[in-house]
Motif scaffolding. Structure first.
Motif, short mmCIF file in Angstrom:
data_model
loop_
_atom_site.label_atom_id
_atom_site.label_comp_id
_atom_site.label_asym_id
_atom_site.label_seq_id
_atom_site.Cartn_x
_atom_site.Cartn_y
_atom_site.Cartn_z
N GLN A 45 30.39 0.89 20.03
CA GLN A 45 29.01 0.76 20.51
C GLN A 45 28.97 -0.06 21.79
OE1 GLN A 45 26.87 -2.12 20.57
NE2 GLN A 45 25.09 -0.96 21.22
N TYR A 76 27.47 6.26 15.91
CA TYR A 76 26.13 6.66 16.32
C TYR A 76 25.06 5.80 15.65
CZ TYR A 76 28.77 10.75 17.87
OH TYR A 76 29.69 11.58 18.47
N SER A 77 25.29 5.41 14.40
CA SER A 77 24.35 4.51 13.76
C SER A 77 24.29 3.17 14.48
CB SER A 77 24.75 4.31 12.29
OG SER A 77 24.61 5.50 11.55
N ALA A 80 22.30 3.62 17.65
CA ALA A 80 20.87 3.72 17.39
C ALA A 80 20.25 2.36 17.12
CB ALA A 80 20.62 4.66 16.22
N TRP A 87 17.60 4.90 27.26
CA TRP A 87 17.82 6.22 26.68
C TRP A 87 17.19 7.33 27.51
CZ3 TRP A 87 21.42 6.76 23.18
CH2 TRP A 87 21.75 5.66 22.37
N ALA A 112 24.73 13.98 14.29
CA ALA A 112 24.24 13.12 15.37
C ALA A 112 22.72 13.00 15.34
CB ALA A 112 24.70 13.68 16.71
N THR A 115 21.89 10.44 12.51
CA THR A 115 22.36 9.06 12.70
C THR A 115 21.90 8.44 14.02
OG1 THR A 115 24.43 9.94 13.62
CG2 THR A 115 24.40 9.39 11.26
N LEU A 116 21.61 9.27 15.02
CA LEU A 116 21.28 8.75 16.35
C LEU A 116 19.93 9.23 16.86
CD1 LEU A 116 22.08 7.24 18.97
CD2 LEU A 116 23.27 9.34 19.70
#
Length: 274
Positions: A45, A76-77, A80, A87, A112, A115-116
Motif C-alpha cells: 500500500q 486492495y483493502s 481502500a 483517486w 477488485a 475490495t477497492l
C-alpha cells in the motif's frame, strides 16, 4: 551456473524489511522481504501510494493495471483504507482476467470491485476511469478491444527505451507456483507474442482461455510490482530469480522492463529458498 542472491544482493534492513538490489540480465531488480502476508499488504500500500503521487505530480494521472489472485486482495483493502490519495486522477486497468462474467467469484474484476472500488465509491472517491477487461464475451474480440483501449488511453514515451508502446506507470502482478505471471503460463502461445499487447491465451493444463497483457506491454511499464506470498511459491521463485534461464518453463523470468524497474515484494515463506 546458478547465481546466489545471498551473496550478490547485499542486504540492508529498512523499516523492518529487507531490501536487495541488483541488475539482472540488464534489468534493475529489487527485492523487498517482509515477515508476513499482512506486512506485505501494508508495504505494498505504501509503495503503490508513493508511485501514484509521483506519477500524478509528473504527468497528471496515475495509470495502473491491477492483478488478480489471492495475494492482491489484502493489498486492495489496504489501499481502500488509505488516506490522502487523489483517486480522481487514477486510471485503472487489469493485467489479466478469467473468461467469466464480472459477477463470478473467479473474476479478477469482481475481487477488485469488492475490495477497492466499492469502498471508494461509498466514500465518494471513485477513480475517474476504470476500464474492465471483459471476460464474459468472445475472448479474441475482448483482447482486441482492450488493446485498443490501452493504446487510446495510455500514452507512450518515445524518449524512453519503450518507444511507441503504451507506458503504464505501474503494473501489478502475482506469480503462481508454476512460475507464471499475469495469465502467461508455461509453454503457452502468448509467451512468444511480440506484436499483440493483450492476448486471449489458451491454457491447456487448465482447460481454459485467459485474457492477459503480453510481455511487450508489461515490459514497457515504468514500474512493475510482483507480489509473492506463501511457501508453495518458494521453489518456483528460487528458479525464477536464481535458477538457469528457461523462460518457457518459468515465464516470470521474462520480466525485464526496457526502461523501468521490477520490484519483487515477498513474504518470508516465499523467500525461504533464496
Amino acid at each position: 551456473a546458478r547465481s546466489n542472491p545471498k551473496t550478490c544482493w547485499p542486504a540492508t534492513t529498512i523499516t523492518g524489511r529487507t531490501r536487495r538490489i541488483r541488475t539482472m540480465r540488464g534489468t534493475r531488480q529489487q527485492i523487498e522481504v517482509v515477515p508476513t502476508p499482512a506486512d506485505l499488504a501494508a508495504v505494498a500500500q505504501q509503495m503503490i501510494a508513493a508511485a501514484a503521487n509521483v506519477s500524478i505530480n509528473r504527468r497528471g494521472f496515475f495509470r495502473i493495471a491491477l492483478a488478480g489472485g489471492s495475494t492482491p486482495r489484502a493489498v486492495y483493502s489496504a489501499l481502500a483504507a488509505g488516506e490522502n490519495l487523489n483517486w480522481e486522477r487514477w486510471q485503472i486497468f487489469w493485467s489479466d482476467e478469467r473468461c467469466v462474467p464480472p459477477t463470478s467469484p473467479d473474476s479478477n474484476y469482481r475481487m477488485a470491485k469488492e475490495t477497492l472500488l466499492d469502498p471508494l465509491a461509498q466514500r465518494g472517491e471513485a477513480p475517474r476511469m476504470v476500464v474492465r477487461l471483459a471476460g464474459d464475451g468472445d475472448p479474441d474480440a475482448a483482447a482486441t478491444a482492450y488493446e485498443r483501449a490501452v493504446r487510446e488511453t495510455v500514452p507512450s514515451n518515445p524518449a524512453s527505451g519503450a518507444g511507441q508502446l503504451p507506458r503504464f506507470d505501474l503494473i501489478l502482478l502475482g506469480m503462481g507456483a508454476d512460475g507464471h505471471t499475469a495469465s502467461l503460463f508455461p509453454h503457452t502461445a502468448a509467451l512468444a507474442e511480440t506484436d499483440r499487447l493483450v492476448a486471449a491465451n489458451a491454457v491447456p493444463k487448465l482447460n481454459t482461455t485467459r485474457l492477459t497483457f503480453t510481455f511487450p506491454l508489461i515490459n514497457a511499464a515504468r514500474r512493475v510490482f510482483v507480489f509473492v506470498a506463501g511457501a508453495d511459491k518458494a521453489p518456483a521463485l528460487h528458479e525464477v530469480l536464481a535458477g538457469p534461464r528457461d523462460p518457457d518453463l518459468y515465464p516470470s523470468q521474462r520480466l525485464h522492463p526496457v526502461d523501468g524497474t521490477v520490484t519483487w515484494l515477498l513474504d518470508a515463506a516465499a523467500h525461504s529458498q533464496l
